[in-house]
Design a protein around this motif. Sequence first.
Motif, PDB file in Angstrom:
ATOM      1  N   SER A   8       4.485  10.028  10.826  1.00 45.60           N
ATOM      2  CA  SER A   8       3.195  10.709  11.189  1.00 45.60           C
ATOM      3  C   SER A   8       2.513  11.461   9.827  1.00 45.60           C
ATOM      4  O   SER A   8       1.884  12.295  10.039  1.00 45.60           O
ATOM      5  CB  SER A   8       3.516  11.546  12.263  1.00 45.60           C
ATOM      6  OG  SER A   8       4.506  12.440  11.669  1.00 45.60           O
ATOM      7  N   HIS A   9       3.032  11.410   8.564  1.00 43.94           N
ATOM      8  CA  HIS A   9       2.631  12.004   7.568  1.00 43.94           C
ATOM      9  C   HIS A   9       1.133  11.737   7.404  1.00 43.94           C
ATOM     10  O   HIS A   9       0.693  10.650   7.430  1.00 43.94           O
ATOM     11  CB  HIS A   9       3.016  11.454   6.278  1.00 43.94           C
ATOM     12  CG  HIS A   9       2.829  12.454   5.099  1.00 43.94           C
ATOM     13  ND1 HIS A   9       1.479  12.270   4.464  1.00 43.94           N
ATOM     14  CD2 HIS A   9       3.760  13.308   4.229  1.00 43.94           C
ATOM     15  CE1 HIS A   9       1.581  13.074   3.256  1.00 43.94           C
ATOM     16  NE2 HIS A   9       2.533  13.482   3.317  1.00 43.94           N
ATOM     17  N   PRO A  10       0.083  12.769   7.251  1.00 41.78           N
ATOM     18  CA  PRO A  10      -1.319  12.455   7.519  1.00 41.78           C
ATOM     19  C   PRO A  10      -1.841  11.395   6.483  1.00 41.78           C
ATOM     20  O   PRO A  10      -2.599  10.554   6.700  1.00 41.78           O
ATOM     21  CB  PRO A  10      -2.088  13.803   7.472  1.00 41.78           C
ATOM     22  CG  PRO A  10      -0.685  14.638   6.794  1.00 41.78           C
ATOM     23  CD  PRO A  10       0.384  14.162   7.254  1.00 41.78           C
ATOM     24  N   ASP A  11      -1.368  11.355   5.243  1.00 40.38           N
ATOM     25  CA  ASP A  11      -1.737  10.311   4.158  1.00 40.38           C
ATOM     26  C   ASP A  11      -1.459   9.338   4.726  1.00 40.38           C
ATOM     27  O   ASP A  11      -2.041   8.243   4.291  1.00 40.38           O
ATOM     28  CB  ASP A  11      -1.332  11.123   2.902  1.00 40.38           C
ATOM     29  CG  ASP A  11      -2.066  11.695   2.282  1.00 40.38           C
ATOM     30  OD1 ASP A  11      -3.087  12.385   2.800  1.00 40.38           O
ATOM     31  OD2 ASP A  11      -1.748  12.625   0.950  1.00 40.38           O
ATOM     32  N   HIS A  12      -0.321   8.910   5.309  1.00 40.45           N
ATOM     33  CA  HIS A  12       0.097   7.743   5.559  1.00 40.45           C
ATOM     34  C   HIS A  12      -0.536   6.937   6.616  1.00 40.45           C
ATOM     35  O   HIS A  12      -0.827   5.705   6.732  1.00 40.45           O
ATOM     36  CB  HIS A  12       1.797   7.739   5.899  1.00 40.45           C
ATOM     37  CG  HIS A  12       2.752   8.029   4.640  1.00 40.45           C
ATOM     38  ND1 HIS A  12       3.800   7.411   4.576  1.00 40.45           N
ATOM     39  CD2 HIS A  12       2.607   8.861   3.694  1.00 40.45           C
ATOM     40  CE1 HIS A  12       4.394   7.805   3.419  1.00 40.45           C
ATOM     41  NE2 HIS A  12       3.576   8.511   2.848  1.00 40.45           N
ATOM     42  N   VAL A  13      -0.824   8.000   7.659  1.00 45.65           N
ATOM     43  CA  VAL A  13      -1.560   7.490   8.729  1.00 45.65           C
ATOM     44  C   VAL A  13      -2.998   6.977   8.289  1.00 45.65           C
ATOM     45  O   VAL A  13      -3.561   6.017   8.855  1.00 45.65           O
ATOM     46  CB  VAL A  13      -1.816   8.602   9.803  1.00 45.65           C
ATOM     47  CG1 VAL A  13      -2.816   8.143  11.087  1.00 45.65           C
ATOM     48  CG2 VAL A  13      -0.398   8.968  10.511  1.00 45.65           C
ATOM     49  N   CYS A  14      -3.628   7.902   7.318  1.00 44.79           N
ATOM     50  CA  CYS A  14      -4.783   7.664   7.006  1.00 44.79           C
ATOM     51  C   CYS A  14      -4.820   6.473   6.175  1.00 44.79           C
ATOM     52  O   CYS A  14      -5.960   5.591   6.080  1.00 44.79           O
ATOM     53  CB  CYS A  14      -5.286   8.873   6.011  1.00 44.79           C
ATOM     54  SG  CYS A  14      -5.740  10.336   7.273  1.00 44.79           S
ATOM     55  N   ALA A  15      -3.912   6.334   5.345  1.00 49.31           N
ATOM     56  CA  ALA A  15      -3.691   4.890   4.404  1.00 49.31           C
ATOM     57  C   ALA A  15      -3.838   3.882   5.209  1.00 49.31           C
ATOM     58  O   ALA A  15      -4.506   2.834   5.011  1.00 49.31           O
ATOM     59  CB  ALA A  15      -2.337   5.045   3.636  1.00 49.31           C
ATOM     60  N   ARG A  16      -3.049   3.731   6.387  1.00 51.27           N
ATOM     61  CA  ARG A  16      -3.152   2.496   7.364  1.00 51.27           C
ATOM     62  C   ARG A  16      -4.472   2.191   7.758  1.00 51.27           C
ATOM     63  O   ARG A  16      -4.815   1.239   7.767  1.00 51.27           O
ATOM     64  CB  ARG A  16      -2.098   2.571   8.340  1.00 51.27           C
ATOM     65  CG  ARG A  16      -1.918   1.479   9.285  1.00 51.27           C
ATOM     66  CD  ARG A  16      -1.186   1.621  10.468  1.00 51.27           C
ATOM     67  NE  ARG A  16      -0.983   0.601  11.361  1.00 51.27           N
ATOM     68  CZ  ARG A  16      -0.251  -0.593  11.263  1.00 51.27           C
ATOM     69  NH1 ARG A  16       0.506  -0.556   9.959  1.00 51.27           N
ATOM     70  NH2 ARG A  16      -0.341  -1.529  11.982  1.00 51.27           N
ATOM     71  N   GLN A  17      -4.893   3.396   8.345  1.00 51.77           N
ATOM     72  CA  GLN A  17      -6.537   3.392   8.898  1.00 51.77           C
ATOM     73  C   GLN A  17      -7.587   2.713   7.806  1.00 51.77           C
ATOM     74  O   GLN A  17      -8.281   1.836   8.051  1.00 51.77           O
ATOM     75  CB  GLN A  17      -6.914   4.579   9.424  1.00 51.77           C
ATOM     76  CG  GLN A  17      -8.223   4.598  10.236  1.00 51.77           C
ATOM     77  CD  GLN A  17      -8.060   3.776  11.319  1.00 51.77           C
ATOM     78  OE1 GLN A  17      -6.971   3.605  12.027  1.00 51.77           O
ATOM     79  NE2 GLN A  17      -9.155   3.046  11.620  1.00 51.77           N
ATOM     80  N   ALA A  18      -7.300   3.206   6.515  1.00 51.85           N
ATOM     81  CA  ALA A  18      -8.358   2.834   5.565  1.00 51.85           C
ATOM     82  C   ALA A  18      -8.139   1.312   5.407  1.00 51.85           C
ATOM     83  O   ALA A  18      -9.256   0.479   5.132  1.00 51.85           O
ATOM     84  CB  ALA A  18      -7.915   3.652   4.392  1.00 51.85           C
ATOM     85  N   VAL A  19      -6.713   0.818   5.196  1.00 55.23           N
ATOM     86  CA  VAL A  19      -6.603  -0.684   4.973  1.00 55.23           C
ATOM     87  C   VAL A  19      -7.341  -1.462   6.018  1.00 55.23           C
ATOM     88  O   VAL A  19      -8.047  -2.444   5.820  1.00 55.23           O
ATOM     89  CB  VAL A  19      -4.954  -1.037   4.898  1.00 55.23           C
ATOM     90  CG1 VAL A  19      -5.070  -2.367   4.706  1.00 55.23           C
ATOM     91  CG2 VAL A  19      -4.795  -0.351   3.454  1.00 55.23           C
TER      92      VAL A  19
ATOM     93  N   ILE B 210       0.815  -1.380  -0.003  1.00 55.06           N
ATOM     94  CA  ILE B 210       0.120  -0.068  -0.011  1.00 55.06           C
ATOM     95  C   ILE B 210       0.941   1.138  -0.016  1.00 55.06           C
ATOM     96  O   ILE B 210       1.846   1.566   0.753  1.00 55.06           O
ATOM     97  CB  ILE B 210      -0.924   0.129   1.326  1.00 55.06           C
ATOM     98  CG1 ILE B 210      -1.787  -1.039   1.054  1.00 55.06           C
ATOM     99  CG2 ILE B 210      -1.822   1.269   1.049  1.00 55.06           C
ATOM    100  CD1 ILE B 210      -2.911  -1.535   0.430  1.00 55.06           C
ATOM    101  N   ALA B 211       0.695   2.061  -0.903  1.00 52.66           N
ATOM    102  CA  ALA B 211       1.671   3.225  -1.022  1.00 52.66           C
ATOM    103  C   ALA B 211       0.753   4.408  -1.077  1.00 52.66           C
ATOM    104  O   ALA B 211      -0.041   4.699  -1.929  1.00 52.66           O
ATOM    105  CB  ALA B 211       2.446   3.194  -2.415  1.00 52.66           C
ATOM    106  N   PRO B 212       0.575   5.340  -0.041  1.00 52.50           N
ATOM    107  CA  PRO B 212      -0.142   6.663  -0.193  1.00 52.50           C
ATOM    108  C   PRO B 212       0.268   7.545  -1.351  1.00 52.50           C
ATOM    109  O   PRO B 212      -0.842   7.970  -2.081  1.00 52.50           O
ATOM    110  CB  PRO B 212       0.153   7.106   1.145  1.00 52.50           C
ATOM    111  CG  PRO B 212       0.934   6.192   1.968  1.00 52.50           C
ATOM    112  CD  PRO B 212       1.364   5.124   1.173  1.00 52.50           C
TER     113      PRO B 212
END
Length: 471
Positions: A339-350, A187-189
């Motif tokens: 802590s990059h916001p897109d990276h944090v959200c990418a993990r949460q989305a998965v 998974i790549a943000p």
Amino acid sequence: MSELINRKQILLKRYRRNKCMGLLVSLLILICVGLLVVWWLPILLAVFTWLVHENWFVEYLFYSPKNDYQYKFTADTEQLGVTLDKGRLVLRQEFELIGDETLILAVRLKSSMVGHFIDPYVVLSYDDRQVFERGVNGLRYLNLTGQAQLLLSGQLLLRSRFCHVQGELVLSVFRYPDVRRQRMMVIAPHADDAELAAFGLYSQTVQPWIVTLTAGEIEAEHYQRMGLSKPEAARLKGRLRAWDSIVVPRWAGIRQEYLIQLGYFCLQLMAMKLEPDRAVVSLEAELNDIRVFRQFNQFLLPADTNGLATWSNLLADLRAIILLARPEVIVLPCSLLDSHPDHVCARQAVLEALQDLEWQPTILLGYANHLHDNNRWPMGDSGNGVALPPFFDTTYTLLPYCVSLSKQEQCNKAMSLGMMHDLQPRISFKRRVRRVIQRLFSGRAISPWGENDFFRKAVRRHELFWFVKYK
């Protein structure tokens, strides 16, 4: 999730405020010197102050280098005592190693006086230099992965420079199943995140998929200088990075149908998460339809019906892809470190997409491309090993999983990064001057692979992940 992002923003604001105050005080002192002494002395002092700043104070640490790293491993982690005998690491007992284990050596380092000004480091067998913070005085973790045979034969050398090794050495051995023989999804943000974190891993994997969540269209000043308006430049950048996400991994031999670009808008995942059914628009491209960036995909996904950038659509896309690919291993950002916001959200989305899904992976591997406590990590130069990053929260268990990269694999990884449009523009003149200053005064090498700092950070003999047994 948002607490981690907010924490970094608070720390960054505090750091910048303190630096501005320091520069203001320095300016006032220089003015006073010029008025009370001689006119040319402030100019000389200003140049000296600028050199000091560019060499020693331009990077930030949101912790003291005297703090111990505080990793907590599981109770069943194999740990061995190690002694340092005439510069060689010697196991205190006989032990069996196959060679692909992740080997982490806990060592206490104390910086010398020079090590407060020049990066202290530890050299392993002549060709691996693992670098630590200036003024280090605490527990750190060396990465010995790939050095098993030298260690077993008593031929693994360890030398420290600008620091001293103190106290007991403890080797932790992590044995994992070979994830490269299993179906994998990375998974790549953004386009290039998969290559930065895991090119070596996925290029050695039998059946890897790469799913890129956003087009990465913002911050397109490089294209504005070509005469394009801000929205036009953002659209062009998004299309180019979407193309990169589909084409560049083929350098590693991945089939095109296993490469997917979802085309959601950069830095908008958090807004989507907060209101799952509300469609967001691009911050700079003046677009509300994500299908512009999905034209290179080989098949249709749920969000292709309306092209809306919503959290609900993102989850539907991820569920469809996971059910199609049925990955046994999912590689995704580690929000405890990144802590990059897109990276944090990418993990949460998965993780949300996996809830109650009929297919579940057995392993999650986390990675960190943007460390929130140290903006230079991994410290050191291209080609060297990757020691464990700073971590201070003992309420979490982080188990390292490391992949070794040969010289040829490092070269292939560097070439993949060089194909990424976002890493191609020249760095600013100010940054080029700073690199020269740091080269002269601190001995920091400039990466031979490219100007962007990610060539230094990512092209290493190790790729480091964090292992989670999922189901």
